[in-house]
Design a protein around this motif. Structure first.
Motif, PDB file in Angstrom:
ATOM      1  N   GLY A   1       0.793  -1.233   0.000  1.00  0.00           N
ATOM      2  CA  GLY A   1       0.000   0.000   0.000  1.00  0.00           C
ATOM      3  C   GLY A   1       0.821   1.277   0.000  1.00  0.00           C
ATOM      4  O   GLY A   1       0.380   2.307   0.510  1.00  0.00           O
ATOM      5  N   GLU A   2       2.015   1.236  -0.580  1.00  0.00           N
ATOM      6  CA  GLU A   2       2.916   2.389  -0.521  1.00  0.00           C
ATOM      7  C   GLU A   2       2.267   3.653  -1.078  1.00  0.00           C
ATOM      8  O   GLU A   2       1.607   3.630  -2.119  1.00  0.00           O
ATOM      9  CB  GLU A   2       4.200   2.089  -1.298  1.00  0.00           C
ATOM     10  N   GLY A   3       2.440   4.766  -0.374  1.00  0.00           N
ATOM     11  CA  GLY A   3       1.937   6.045  -0.845  1.00  0.00           C
ATOM     12  C   GLY A   3       1.332   6.881   0.268  1.00  0.00           C
ATOM     13  O   GLY A   3       1.304   6.476   1.437  1.00  0.00           O
ATOM     14  N   HIS A   4       0.867   8.061  -0.099  1.00  0.00           N
ATOM     15  CA  HIS A   4       0.299   9.041   0.845  1.00  0.00           C
ATOM     16  C   HIS A   4      -1.112   9.362   0.384  1.00  0.00           C
ATOM     17  O   HIS A   4      -1.338   9.674  -0.783  1.00  0.00           O
ATOM     18  CB  HIS A   4       1.169  10.301   0.837  1.00  0.00           C
ATOM     19  N   ARG A   5      -2.103   9.255   1.314  1.00  0.00           N
ATOM     20  CA  ARG A   5      -3.498   9.418   0.926  1.00  0.00           C
ATOM     21  C   ARG A   5      -4.340   9.974   2.075  1.00  0.00           C
ATOM     22  O   ARG A   5      -3.943   9.856   3.240  1.00  0.00           O
ATOM     23  CB  ARG A   5      -4.077   8.069   0.486  1.00  0.00           C
ATOM     24  N   PRO A   6      -5.517  10.551   1.780  1.00  0.00           N
ATOM     25  CA  PRO A   6      -6.432  10.964   2.845  1.00  0.00           C
ATOM     26  C   PRO A   6      -6.938   9.725   3.591  1.00  0.00           C
ATOM     27  O   PRO A   6      -6.999   8.627   3.029  1.00  0.00           O
ATOM     28  CB  PRO A   6      -7.570  11.650   2.084  1.00  0.00           C
TER      29      PRO A   6
ATOM     30  N   LYS B   1       6.432   6.375  -3.183  1.00  0.00           N
ATOM     31  CA  LYS B   1       6.273   6.600  -4.627  1.00  0.00           C
ATOM     32  C   LYS B   1       5.700   7.978  -4.959  1.00  0.00           C
ATOM     33  O   LYS B   1       5.846   8.462  -6.082  1.00  0.00           O
ATOM     34  CB  LYS B   1       5.392   5.507  -5.230  1.00  0.00           C
ATOM     35  N   ASP B   2       5.037   8.600  -3.969  1.00  0.00           N
ATOM     36  CA  ASP B   2       4.471   9.929  -4.201  1.00  0.00           C
ATOM     37  C   ASP B   2       5.416  11.058  -3.796  1.00  0.00           C
ATOM     38  O   ASP B   2       5.068  12.229  -3.893  1.00  0.00           O
ATOM     39  CB  ASP B   2       3.161  10.081  -3.424  1.00  0.00           C
ATOM     40  N   GLY B   3       6.611  10.702  -3.304  1.00  0.00           N
ATOM     41  CA  GLY B   3       7.572  11.718  -2.878  1.00  0.00           C
ATOM     42  C   GLY B   3       8.084  11.418  -1.487  1.00  0.00           C
ATOM     43  O   GLY B   3       8.405  10.273  -1.165  1.00  0.00           O
ATOM     44  N   GLU B   4       8.173  12.427  -0.645  1.00  0.00           N
ATOM     45  CA  GLU B   4       8.574  12.219   0.737  1.00  0.00           C
ATOM     46  C   GLU B   4       7.701  13.062   1.659  1.00  0.00           C
ATOM     47  O   GLU B   4       7.182  14.106   1.254  1.00  0.00           O
ATOM     48  CB  GLU B   4      10.057  12.521   0.961  1.00  0.00           C
TER      49      GLU B   4
ATOM     50  N   THR C   1      -0.006   7.274   5.451  1.00  0.00           N
ATOM     51  CA  THR C   1       1.194   7.191   4.613  1.00  0.00           C
ATOM     52  C   THR C   1       1.887   5.862   4.886  1.00  0.00           C
ATOM     53  O   THR C   1       2.269   5.576   6.016  1.00  0.00           O
ATOM     54  CB  THR C   1       2.171   8.339   4.910  1.00  0.00           C
ATOM     55  N   ASN C   2       2.030   5.040   3.845  1.00  0.00           N
ATOM     56  CA  ASN C   2       2.769   3.788   3.955  1.00  0.00           C
ATOM     57  C   ASN C   2       4.085   3.971   3.202  1.00  0.00           C
ATOM     58  O   ASN C   2       4.086   4.223   1.987  1.00  0.00           O
ATOM     59  CB  ASN C   2       1.984   2.631   3.331  1.00  0.00           C
ATOM     60  N   ALA C   3       5.196   3.859   3.924  1.00  0.00           N
ATOM     61  CA  ALA C   3       6.479   4.144   3.284  1.00  0.00           C
ATOM     62  C   ALA C   3       7.642   3.690   4.147  1.00  0.00           C
ATOM     63  O   ALA C   3       7.472   3.314   5.319  1.00  0.00           O
ATOM     64  CB  ALA C   3       6.600   5.648   3.007  1.00  0.00           C
ATOM     65  N   ASN C   4       8.823   3.771   3.568  1.00  0.00           N
ATOM     66  CA  ASN C   4      10.056   3.436   4.275  1.00  0.00           C
ATOM     67  C   ASN C   4      10.563   4.655   5.049  1.00  0.00           C
ATOM     68  O   ASN C   4      10.506   5.780   4.568  1.00  0.00           O
ATOM     69  CB  ASN C   4      11.128   3.008   3.260  1.00  0.00           C
ATOM     70  N   ILE C   5      11.042   4.415   6.270  1.00  0.00           N
ATOM     71  CA  ILE C   5      11.630   5.502   7.054  1.00  0.00           C
ATOM     72  C   ILE C   5      13.025   5.780   6.501  1.00  0.00           C
ATOM     73  O   ILE C   5      13.946   4.979   6.654  1.00  0.00           O
ATOM     74  CB  ILE C   5      11.708   5.141   8.544  1.00  0.00           C
ATOM     75  N   ASP C   6      13.170   6.925   5.846  1.00  0.00           N
ATOM     76  CA  ASP C   6      14.442   7.270   5.219  1.00  0.00           C
ATOM     77  C   ASP C   6      15.429   7.846   6.229  1.00  0.00           C
ATOM     78  O   ASP C   6      16.627   7.596   6.146  1.00  0.00           O
ATOM     79  CB  ASP C   6      14.201   8.278   4.093  1.00  0.00           C
TER      80      ASP C   6
END
Length: 205
Positions: free
Chosen positions: A109-114, A145-148, A124-129
């Motif tokens: 579910g990677e990405g940022h969404r309402p 995938k939508d940025g950071e 937001t589902n993502a890797n902790i950079d």
């Protein structure tokens, strides 16, 4: 053989969670957040978070996920997470809850969404950079995938981790979350998938 079995279980779990996240975004999906008041076969009596009673009918092949409690110490650089948050005036996001994905589920579910946990919330589902320890917890930067997206994480944030579960975990007193239920003709909500917080944990979604 043991490693192959673990791989099959992990793969099935990853597919289930991915389907659950995708289904949760369907326009006709019914979301249920509440506490199990009673269990009668495949029917659950649920008290919703606003106090309303809801009948939930489990599908014959219902898939069950659990969330187990973790701590902020488990939230670190390189971990793949889901963060429910509220946007701040400066454009950063203040984390409300964090869901840690097992490594086998990285990318789900990677990405940022309402999101609808509360007004104006996001998921937001993502890797902790990167991470920096602050006076009130941590500051995290997630790349997806939508940025950071930058998050302020208070020290008292709720942290959980997804894990496989079974129908036997659906007990009175446990809290549940249904991301993609379906309204049935009898007024109940059909549940093909359900998340339960074991040992009193509230699925923070």
């Amino acid at each position: 053989m043991k490693h192959r079995t673990i791989g099959i279980v992990a793969g099935a779990f990853a597919a289930l969670l991915a389907v659950s996240i995708a289904a949760a975004q369907a326009p006709d999906a019914v979301r249920v957040r509440g506490t199990i008041a009673g269990v009668d076969g495949n029917m659950l009596d649920v008290k919703s978070r606003d106090g309303a009673p809801i009948k939930v009918k489990l599908a014959d092949d219902v898939k069950v996920l659990a969330v187990d409690r973790k701590s902020l110490a488990d939230v670190k650089q390189g971990v793949f997470v889901g963060i429910t948050a509220m946007q701040q005036p400066d454009g950063t996001q203040r984390a409300v809850e964090i869901h840690i994905f097992p490594e086998a589920l990285r990318g789900t579910g990677e990405g940022h969404r309402p999101w609808d946990l509360m007004p104006n919330s996001t998921m937001t589902n993502a890797n902790i950079d990167s991470e920096v320890t602050g006076t009130d917890g941590k500051e995290l930067v997630l790349k997806h995938k939508d940025g950071e997206t930058k998050f302020v994480v208070p020290a008292n944030v709720e942290v959980v981790m997804f894990a496989p579960a079974a129908v036997a975990d659906l007990k009175p007193g446990e809290r549940i979350f249904i991301a993609a239920g379906k309204k049935l003709p009898d007024g109940s909500v059909g549940a093909p998938r359900i998340v339960v917080g074991r040992n009193g944990v509230n699925p923070p979604m």
